[in-house]
Design a protein around this motif. Structure first.
Motif, PDB file in Angstrom:
ATOM      1  N   ALA A 130      39.371  39.548  39.494  1.00 50.01           N
ATOM      2  CA  ALA A 130      40.595  39.571  38.666  1.00 50.01           C
ATOM      3  C   ALA A 130      40.219  39.584  37.180  1.00 50.01           C
ATOM      4  CB  ALA A 130      41.477  38.371  38.999  1.00 50.01           C
ATOM      5  N   ASP A 131      39.154  38.865  36.822  1.00 46.60           N
ATOM      6  CA  ASP A 131      38.698  38.869  35.414  1.00 46.60           C
ATOM      7  C   ASP A 131      38.243  40.268  35.007  1.00 46.60           C
ATOM      8  OD1 ASP A 131      39.165  36.176  35.323  1.00 46.60           O
ATOM      9  OD2 ASP A 131      37.063  35.590  35.552  1.00 46.60           O
ATOM     10  N   TRP A 132      37.539  40.941  35.933  1.00 46.97           N
ATOM     11  CA  TRP A 132      37.061  42.298  35.651  1.00 46.97           C
ATOM     12  C   TRP A 132      38.246  43.264  35.480  1.00 46.97           C
ATOM     13  CZ3 TRP A 132      37.564  46.723  38.807  1.00 46.97           C
ATOM     14  CH2 TRP A 132      36.818  47.843  38.394  1.00 46.97           C
ATOM     15  N   VAL A 133      39.271  43.112  36.300  1.00 49.51           N
ATOM     16  CA  VAL A 133      40.463  43.968  36.173  1.00 49.51           C
ATOM     17  C   VAL A 133      41.103  43.763  34.803  1.00 49.51           C
ATOM     18  CG1 VAL A 133      42.823  44.359  37.029  1.00 49.51           C
ATOM     19  CG2 VAL A 133      40.932  44.123  38.657  1.00 49.51           C
ATOM     20  N   ARG A 134      41.253  42.514  34.410  1.00 44.38           N
ATOM     21  CA  ARG A 134      41.857  42.235  33.095  1.00 44.38           C
ATOM     22  C   ARG A 134      40.997  42.836  31.974  1.00 44.38           C
ATOM     23  NH1 ARG A 134      44.437  37.639  30.142  1.00 44.38           N
ATOM     24  NH2 ARG A 134      44.704  36.498  32.073  1.00 44.38           N
ATOM     25  N   ALA A 135      39.670  42.638  32.060  1.00 45.40           N
ATOM     26  CA  ALA A 135      38.769  43.137  31.009  1.00 45.40           C
ATOM     27  C   ALA A 135      38.826  44.670  30.952  1.00 45.40           C
ATOM     28  CB  ALA A 135      37.337  42.659  31.275  1.00 45.40           C
ATOM     29  N   THR A 136      38.887  45.311  32.106  1.00 45.54           N
ATOM     30  CA  THR A 136      38.881  46.774  32.149  1.00 45.54           C
ATOM     31  C   THR A 136      40.221  47.357  31.699  1.00 45.54           C
ATOM     32  OG1 THR A 136      37.328  46.684  33.994  1.00 45.54           O
ATOM     33  CG2 THR A 136      38.486  48.774  33.653  1.00 45.54           C
TER      34      THR A 136
END
Ligand SMILES: Nc1ncnc2c1ncn2[C@@H]1O[C@H](COP(=O)(O)OP(=O)(O)O)[C@@H](O)[C@H]1O
Ligand SMILES: Cc1cn([C@H]2C[C@H](O)[C@@H](COP(=O)(O)OP(=O)(O)O)O2)c(=O)[nH]c1=O
Length: 234
Positions: free
Chosen positions: A118-124
């Protein structure tokens, strides 16, 4: 500048049905309403590739959680201008699936709740692609077995809507429901409202839509008002 409301939930939860009811209800209140649905299978090559991969094409693309999520994310990235235009020309922009779908399905596929994926989705999507944060998110919540039954009923009526790889995976849908609940608990990206869509019938649908509009429009349209999250009783 319109209020951006993302409608989220399992396959077959009733997102499209509720978006249509919200749109009717908001227009009846005099609001200008825009709608957009992701994935944009017919309008974007990334979305088309993702849809084909969900049905087994493109080698091991469908097996890769990150590859699938990138295709869905690139579809949204390509829609940034359309999102901006629709938002400028409306009071309420309803989006059927948005960034949280990637967080929910990807995390569920990796057997995570809210964590690194979920952190990666937000960052991307938010930080790197510059997609706008939603003002509010609505989780259309039904038990996974009811959502699956609706997917089957819909497929029986519309042969072009036969279940795809994610829809046919009951265990994935169950984990995905748990991730959505965790996203709500964390108020991931924005305030969330939960809408119970177990009941059938037009009256229940209209009540659900009215409850969501009361919650979302009241808070969003009153500058400086405190934003809260609730379970909508219908
Ligand atoms: N409250 C409800 N009661 C009964 N059937 C519903 C309800 N909401 C949606 N449906 C039906 O369930 C199926 C899935 O709904 P849909 O809005 O297409 O879901 P989603 O967009 O979440 O996949 C459709 O055939 C729809 O008519
Ligand atoms: C938009 C989006 C969908 N998905 C998943 C959810 C669904 O299981 C699947 C297809 O989207 P879906 O909205 O179900 O499309 P359709 O009902 O027209 O087939 O893709 C993601 O994992 N990430 C995303 O960003």
């Amino acid at each position: 500048m319109g209020v951006l409301v993302a409608v989220e939930g399992l396959d077959g939860a009733g997102k499209a049905t509720i978006v249509a009811a919200l749109s009717r209800g908001a227009r009846a209140r005099g609001a200008r309403v825009g709608t957009l649905a992701f994935p944009r299978y017919d309008d974007d090559v990334h979305a088309a590739l993702a849809g084909e991969a969900l049905r087994g094409a493109h080698g091991d693309t469908g097996a890769s959680v990150h590859a699938m999520a990138l295709l869905f994310a690139l579809d949204r990235r390509a829609a940034r201008e359309e999102l901006e235009t629709l938002r400028r020309d409306s009071d309420l922009l309803l989006v059927d699936r948005y960034v949280a779908s990637n967080a929910a399905y990807g995390s569920a596929r990796r057997h995570e709740t809210i964590g690194p994926f979920a952190d990666w989705v937000r960052a991307t999507e938010i930080e790197r692609f510059g997609l706008p944060l939603p003002d509010a998110q609505v989780l259309v919540r039904v038990p996974p077995d009811l959502a699956a039954q609706r997917v089957r009923d819909r497929a029986a009526q519309q042969p072009d809507r036969a279940a795809d790889g994610f829809e046919a995976d009951a265990a994935l849908q169950g984990r995905c429901a748990a991730v959505y609940d965790a996203l709500v608990a964390e108020q991931w990206l924005s305030p969330w409202w939960v809408s119970d869509n177990r009941q059938s019938g037009d009256d229940a649908l209209t009540r659900t839509a009215d409850a969501i509009l009361d919650a979302v429009l009241t808070d969003a349209f009153a500058p400086g008002s405190s934003v809260r999250s609730d379970t909508i009783e219908t």
